[in-house]
Design a protein around this motif. Sequence first.
Motif, PDB file in Angstrom:
ATOM      1  N   TYR A 186       0.802  -1.226   0.000  1.00 15.62           N
ATOM      2  CA  TYR A 186       0.000   0.000   0.000  1.00 15.62           C
ATOM      3  C   TYR A 186       0.836   1.278   0.000  1.00 15.62           C
ATOM      4  CZ  TYR A 186      -4.354  -2.534   0.550  1.00 15.62           C
ATOM      5  OH  TYR A 186      -5.444  -3.346   0.318  1.00 15.62           O
ATOM      6  N   HIS A 220      -5.145  -7.436  -2.455  1.00 20.34           N
ATOM      7  CA  HIS A 220      -4.553  -6.203  -1.917  1.00 20.34           C
ATOM      8  C   HIS A 220      -3.783  -5.429  -2.985  1.00 20.34           C
ATOM      9  CE1 HIS A 220      -5.635  -6.555   2.305  1.00 20.34           C
ATOM     10  NE2 HIS A 220      -5.333  -7.842   2.262  1.00 20.34           N
ATOM     11  N   TRP A 267       2.960   4.794  -3.714  1.00 17.70           N
ATOM     12  CA  TRP A 267       2.979   6.219  -3.383  1.00 17.70           C
ATOM     13  C   TRP A 267       4.406   6.749  -3.307  1.00 17.70           C
ATOM     14  CZ3 TRP A 267      -1.535   9.027  -2.889  1.00 17.70           C
ATOM     15  CH2 TRP A 267      -2.719   8.272  -2.847  1.00 17.70           C
ATOM     16  N   SER A 297      -4.827  -1.703  -3.862  1.00 19.62           N
ATOM     17  CA  SER A 297      -3.803  -0.661  -3.806  1.00 19.62           C
ATOM     18  C   SER A 297      -3.721   0.082  -5.134  1.00 19.62           C
ATOM     19  CB  SER A 297      -2.452  -1.281  -3.463  1.00 19.62           C
ATOM     20  OG  SER A 297      -1.426  -0.320  -3.514  1.00 19.62           O
ATOM     21  N   ILE A 310      -6.726   2.444  -5.601  1.00 18.32           N
ATOM     22  CA  ILE A 310      -6.607   3.647  -4.769  1.00 18.32           C
ATOM     23  C   ILE A 310      -5.630   4.638  -5.396  1.00 18.32           C
ATOM     24  CG2 ILE A 310      -5.813   4.527  -2.540  1.00 18.32           C
ATOM     25  CD1 ILE A 310      -6.820   1.898  -1.297  1.00 18.32           C
TER      26      ILE A 310
END
Length: 351
Positions: free
Chosen positions: A182, A212, A186, A216, A219
């Motif tokens: 996650y 997941h 980023w 991820s 998002i």
Amino acid sequence: MKSFLFNSQVFSKKNLFLFLIFFAIIHGGAFSFADTYDHYTNVDVKTYVGLSNFDFDQHPVRRYRIIIPMLAAGVKYCLGSIFELMTPNSFSGDFPTISSFMLVNNSLMALFAFILFKTCQSFTGKSSLIAPFIGVLSVLTCRWTFLLSGTALVDSLFLVTISILILGILKRKWWLVIAAIYIGPWAKEAFIFFIPLLYFYDRNRWSKLIFHLMLSGIIVFAFRYLFDLYIGFTFEDSLSKDLAHIDMIPSSLKRLFSLHGLYEIMSIGGFWNLFIFIGFWNKSIRKVLLNNLNWFWITMIVVVTVQALLSNELARMFYLLTPLLAVMIAIVMKELLNKYYVKEQVNEKYI
């Protein structure tokens, strides 16, 4: 995850002590680098400084990496006036901004070092301290460590993400793997290249990992789409710039298989490479090294090489292999210490 955090004493005094030691080792070199480096000739630095000033009209690939710039903005808001008073006479530029980035990056690089220490211990034994510490020291004294710590770059968070992914896979720690999944995208979109490493995790959890990874990705892409919509950019521009990295492969290959390319790669470890050569020269140590150089690490080498070929900065990309460097140095040091130092102590008893 909650029980692990509190029952395993992740935030114990012992761990805090190690973190502070690594922070102290990094800071001096990072400050020296920050004081002498021409920050504003680096286009990456310009992007992240701009983001920290809430100027989002930046490079279409780098403008999404907002975590460290926002953290630096927060540090500058709280400590900017103090940094202004501390500005060295030799420094030309915005010292409070660079110092804020340096404080954030130093902290993340110290965390990276701490995770490397735990990774090295998984190979040398939990009771081993000197060998894994030297393994981490081989990374902390690398010239790239000071560059990544003393400038307004965002590689530190990416390194933390990769290191917790490695430790999570090796130690079968589910929460570390999930955290990497996650946080990774980023830190840098290049995290996608490290997804193949998940093949070496528990196969019984592959379906959950896929879920997941998809969540991820949704998002991250939703954020990027809304970010571009709000600022007035086009998402396609970012995607095309990402794909344009493929054009760099021919020139990167040429550099990689040249004397200068070899120097760039070898310069990451510097003279610490001598201990790896000593390890492979010694028959017993070579056997230990080869036993630990399994398909996981080979995949890691391939993954980093692919990413390096897509970049015009070979050494900076190959720095992502420093977890392997730290582990190999730690293994060699453990064997050498056992062979010479412990033997010497035994002999002293009879003197």
